[in-house]
Design a protein around this motif. Structure first.
Motif, PDB file in Angstrom:
ATOM      1  N   LEU A 139      -4.733  11.541  81.287  1.00 26.70           N
ATOM      2  CA  LEU A 139      -3.719  10.580  80.857  1.00 26.70           C
ATOM      3  C   LEU A 139      -3.981   9.189  81.423  1.00 26.70           C
ATOM      4  CD1 LEU A 139      -0.368  12.582  81.231  1.00 26.70           C
ATOM      5  CD2 LEU A 139      -1.863  12.379  79.228  1.00 26.70           C
ATOM      6  N   HIS A 140      -3.704   8.176  80.578  1.00 33.46           N
ATOM      7  CA  HIS A 140      -3.683   6.793  81.054  1.00 33.46           C
ATOM      8  C   HIS A 140      -2.322   6.461  81.662  1.00 33.46           C
ATOM      9  CE1 HIS A 140      -7.472   6.167  79.056  1.00 33.46           C
ATOM     10  NE2 HIS A 140      -6.954   6.397  77.865  1.00 33.46           N
ATOM     11  N   GLY A 141      -1.283   7.072  81.140  1.00 34.03           N
ATOM     12  CA  GLY A 141       0.062   6.804  81.614  1.00 34.03           C
ATOM     13  C   GLY A 141       1.062   7.630  80.833  1.00 34.03           C
ATOM     14  N   LEU A 142       2.323   7.582  81.292  1.00 32.44           N
ATOM     15  CA  LEU A 142       3.364   8.455  80.780  1.00 32.44           C
ATOM     16  C   LEU A 142       4.647   7.654  80.610  1.00 32.44           C
ATOM     17  CD1 LEU A 142       4.308  11.491  80.327  1.00 32.44           C
ATOM     18  CD2 LEU A 142       4.828  11.511  82.779  1.00 32.44           C
ATOM     19  N   ALA A 143       5.241   7.693  79.418  1.00 31.10           N
ATOM     20  CA  ALA A 143       6.530   7.048  79.166  1.00 31.10           C
ATOM     21  C   ALA A 143       7.521   8.106  78.721  1.00 31.10           C
ATOM     22  CB  ALA A 143       6.399   5.964  78.097  1.00 31.10           C
ATOM     23  N   LEU A 144       8.669   8.166  79.403  1.00 28.07           N
ATOM     24  CA  LEU A 144       9.663   9.204  79.153  1.00 28.07           C
ATOM     25  C   LEU A 144      10.997   8.556  78.820  1.00 28.07           C
ATOM     26  CD1 LEU A 144       8.755  11.540  82.161  1.00 28.07           C
ATOM     27  CD2 LEU A 144       7.957  11.718  79.788  1.00 28.07           C
ATOM     28  N   LEU A 145      11.589   8.997  77.717  1.00 33.21           N
ATOM     29  CA  LEU A 145      12.833   8.420  77.221  1.00 33.21           C
ATOM     30  C   LEU A 145      13.987   9.411  77.383  1.00 33.21           C
ATOM     31  CD1 LEU A 145      10.365   7.178  75.446  1.00 33.21           C
ATOM     32  CD2 LEU A 145      12.190   6.407  73.917  1.00 33.21           C
ATOM     33  N   ASP A 146      15.065   8.965  77.967  1.00 28.11           N
ATOM     34  CA  ASP A 146      16.347   9.662  78.140  1.00 28.11           C
ATOM     35  C   ASP A 146      16.233  11.179  78.018  1.00 28.11           C
ATOM     36  OD1 ASP A 146      19.101   9.407  78.720  1.00 28.11           O
ATOM     37  OD2 ASP A 146      19.594   9.862  76.653  1.00 28.11           O
ATOM     38  N   ALA A 147      15.935  11.830  79.122  1.00 28.43           N
ATOM     39  CA  ALA A 147      15.699  13.268  79.100  1.00 28.43           C
ATOM     40  C   ALA A 147      16.121  13.903  80.408  1.00 28.43           C
ATOM     41  CB  ALA A 147      14.219  13.564  78.840  1.00 28.43           C
ATOM     42  N   GLY A 148      16.894  14.986  80.315  1.00 28.37           N
ATOM     43  CA  GLY A 148      17.235  15.787  81.485  1.00 28.37           C
ATOM     44  C   GLY A 148      16.166  16.830  81.717  1.00 28.37           C
ATOM     45  N   ILE A 149      15.107  16.463  82.423  1.00 28.44           N
ATOM     46  CA  ILE A 149      13.946  17.324  82.622  1.00 28.44           C
ATOM     47  C   ILE A 149      14.276  18.389  83.667  1.00 28.44           C
ATOM     48  CG2 ILE A 149      11.517  17.388  83.297  1.00 28.44           C
ATOM     49  CD1 ILE A 149      11.422  14.377  82.520  1.00 28.44           C
ATOM     50  N   PRO A 150      14.091  19.675  83.346  1.00 28.00           N
ATOM     51  CA  PRO A 150      14.452  20.736  84.293  1.00 28.00           C
ATOM     52  C   PRO A 150      13.775  20.575  85.653  1.00 28.00           C
ATOM     53  CG  PRO A 150      14.051  21.679  82.134  1.00 28.00           C
ATOM     54  CD  PRO A 150      13.647  20.234  82.054  1.00 28.00           C
ATOM     55  N   GLY A 151      14.618  20.542  86.698  1.00 28.56           N
ATOM     56  CA  GLY A 151      14.120  20.423  88.055  1.00 28.56           C
ATOM     57  C   GLY A 151      13.740  19.015  88.462  1.00 28.56           C
ATOM     58  N   ILE A 152      13.830  18.057  87.532  1.00 28.69           N
ATOM     59  CA  ILE A 152      13.353  16.702  87.819  1.00 28.69           C
ATOM     60  C   ILE A 152      14.475  15.677  87.640  1.00 28.69           C
ATOM     61  CG2 ILE A 152      11.617  14.948  87.256  1.00 28.69           C
ATOM     62  CD1 ILE A 152      10.512  17.578  88.451  1.00 28.69           C
ATOM     63  N   THR A 153      14.900  15.443  86.417  1.00 29.60           N
ATOM     64  CA  THR A 153      15.978  14.483  86.163  1.00 29.60           C
ATOM     65  C   THR A 153      17.270  15.170  85.745  1.00 29.60           C
ATOM     66  OG1 THR A 153      15.375  14.176  83.825  1.00 29.60           O
ATOM     67  CG2 THR A 153      14.309  12.735  85.428  1.00 29.60           C
ATOM     68  N   LEU A 154      17.217  16.478  85.490  1.00 26.80           N
ATOM     69  CA  LEU A 154      18.412  17.216  85.068  1.00 26.80           C
ATOM     70  C   LEU A 154      19.277  17.535  86.279  1.00 26.80           C
ATOM     71  CD1 LEU A 154      19.847  18.706  82.686  1.00 26.80           C
ATOM     72  CD2 LEU A 154      18.589  20.751  83.388  1.00 26.80           C
ATOM     73  N   PRO A 155      20.582  17.206  86.237  1.00 25.45           N
ATOM     74  CA  PRO A 155      21.457  17.562  87.355  1.00 25.45           C
ATOM     75  C   PRO A 155      21.484  19.075  87.572  1.00 25.45           C
ATOM     76  CG  PRO A 155      22.530  15.977  85.891  1.00 25.45           C
ATOM     77  CD  PRO A 155      21.279  16.426  85.199  1.00 25.45           C
ATOM     78  N   ASP A 156      21.750  19.473  88.797  1.00 27.60           N
ATOM     79  CA  ASP A 156      21.758  20.897  89.132  1.00 27.60           C
ATOM     80  C   ASP A 156      22.912  21.646  88.486  1.00 27.60           C
ATOM     81  OD1 ASP A 156      19.482  20.693  90.685  1.00 27.60           O
ATOM     82  OD2 ASP A 156      20.612  20.271  92.523  1.00 27.60           O
ATOM     83  N   ALA A 157      24.008  20.960  88.197  1.00 31.83           N
ATOM     84  CA  ALA A 157      25.180  21.608  87.618  1.00 31.83           C
ATOM     85  C   ALA A 157      25.675  20.809  86.416  1.00 31.83           C
ATOM     86  CB  ALA A 157      26.290  21.728  88.650  1.00 31.83           C
ATOM     87  N   VAL A 158      26.164  21.509  85.414  1.00 20.09           N
ATOM     88  CA  VAL A 158      26.764  20.858  84.267  1.00 20.09           C
ATOM     89  C   VAL A 158      28.137  20.344  84.667  1.00 20.09           C
ATOM     90  CG1 VAL A 158      27.641  21.215  81.929  1.00 20.09           C
ATOM     91  CG2 VAL A 158      25.517  22.304  82.633  1.00 20.09           C
ATOM     92  N   PRO A 159      28.459  19.076  84.420  1.00 23.66           N
ATOM     93  CA  PRO A 159      29.765  18.553  84.816  1.00 23.66           C
ATOM     94  C   PRO A 159      30.890  19.189  84.018  1.00 23.66           C
ATOM     95  CG  PRO A 159      28.590  16.949  83.475  1.00 23.66           C
ATOM     96  CD  PRO A 159      27.625  18.055  83.762  1.00 23.66           C
ATOM     97  N   THR A 160      32.060  19.259  84.626  1.00 21.17           N
ATOM     98  CA  THR A 160      33.235  19.799  83.939  1.00 21.17           C
ATOM     99  C   THR A 160      34.193  18.698  83.488  1.00 21.17           C
ATOM    100  OG1 THR A 160      34.325  20.124  86.079  1.00 21.17           O
ATOM    101  CG2 THR A 160      33.119  21.995  85.139  1.00 21.17           C
TER     102      THR A 160
END
Length: 310
Positions: A139-160
């Motif tokens: 890869l030359h580089g990586l661009a990521l758009l609005d994503a809850g990535i498991p274990g990375i950007t996704l919160p541990d719990a779903v909000p209530t």
């Protein structure tokens, strides 16, 4: 190529009951990705730097149709349907993002692309992050758009809190065995329509034809259980991400693209613990589906990132 809206009769196409949509200057291709046939839409400059685009749920490669022409003048542009998505095969087995990343990278190799930029949204970004961990040297580089990535950007719990829960409630629903298929089969259009309408900021971002296209893709030839499988294997994806990150963090340039009304408020901040070279931008007046809502802003952000990181 087939004409827009016609049924695809290409001999390698595994999803022949789903109409294809053409994009001027781009060609449909199917490649053998280590035993799984993946659909790619390819165009732009054959001798230019390659940019690979991955879309998320509940979309297909068509999510990038407004961005691809703006990149084509300088880049070799390839949009790929993930396994289970669009006109790609729906394989049996695991849909954890490291397994899927291997298929996607094999597809890129089969297209004759040795190194590339990787740009991805939503579930596509789940796969792209894992792909970067496995194949960073390509890869030359990586661009990521609005994503809850498991274990990375996704919160541990779903909000209530109802003000926040509507953005992520489906993660839990999709995990339930069999129930989503029971409730959604035959009602794919209503389900897809809710996602597109609720998560786009501006009303009318998606017209009936676009909603119908994505719903038909979800309904075709096992598309629904295949797409749900990404969520059902999210725990395995998170575990494999963290196992890889115990060895090293990402060193390629990473761009986090957020939106003013998206799911992850600050992609760059969420990614920075896992990568050494992260920058970010926020697209104003946008919801979750940034490439559809503000394609010019996305194209400009990507062009600046790709040009500035040469």
């Amino acid at each position: 190529m087939t004409e827009p809206g016609t049924t695809a009769h290409a001999p390698d196409n595994p999803v022949r009951d789903l109409p294809l949509h053409d994009l001027a200057g781009f060609t449909h291709r199917w490649v053998d990705a280590d035993g799984v046939r993946l659909h790619a839409v390819e165009g732009g400059r054959p001798d230019g730097p390659a940019v690979v685009l991955l879309a998320g749920f509940p979309q297909t490669w068509w999510a990038w149709r407004k961005v691809m022409p703006g990149l084509a003048d300088r880049f070799h542009v390839v949009a790929i349907d993930l396994p289970g998505q669009g006109h790609s095969e729906r394989p049996d087995g695991s849909y954890d993002t490291h397994t899927v990343a291997a298929y996607v990278h094999a597809a890129v190799r089969a297209l004759g692309v040795p190194t590339y930029w990787l740009v991805a949204h939503d579930i596509g970004a789940w796969v792209a992050f894992s792909l970067a961990l496995k194949y960073e040297s390509r890869l030359h580089g990586l661009a990521l758009l609005d994503a809850g990535i498991p274990g990375i950007t996704l919160p541990d719990a779903v909000p209530t809190d109802p003000q926040a829960a509507w953005k992520t409630w489906h993660f839990v629903f999709h995990l339930v065995p069999d129930l989503p298929e029971t409730l959604l089969t035959g009602r794919e259009r209503e389900y897809v329509g809710w996602f597109l309408d609720a998560k786009a900021l501006a009303p009318g971002t998606f017209d009936d034809a676009e909603t119908g296209h994505y719903a038909a893709a979800l309904a075709a030839d096992g598309g629904l259980p295949a797409c749900l499988a990404y969520y059902r294997h999210a725990a395995a994806s998170a575990q494999k991400n963290h196992e890889a990150l115990e060895q090293r963090h990402l060193t390629v340039p990473v761009l986090g693209i957020s939106s003013s009304h998206g799911s992850i408020p600050d992609m760059a901040a969420s990614l920075s613990p896992w990568a050494d070279n992260v920058t970010g931008t926020v697209v104003p007046d946008a919801g979750h589906f940034i490439p559809d809502e503000h394609p010019d802003a996305v194209t400009a952000a990507l062009s600046n990132f790709l040009n500035g990181s040469d």
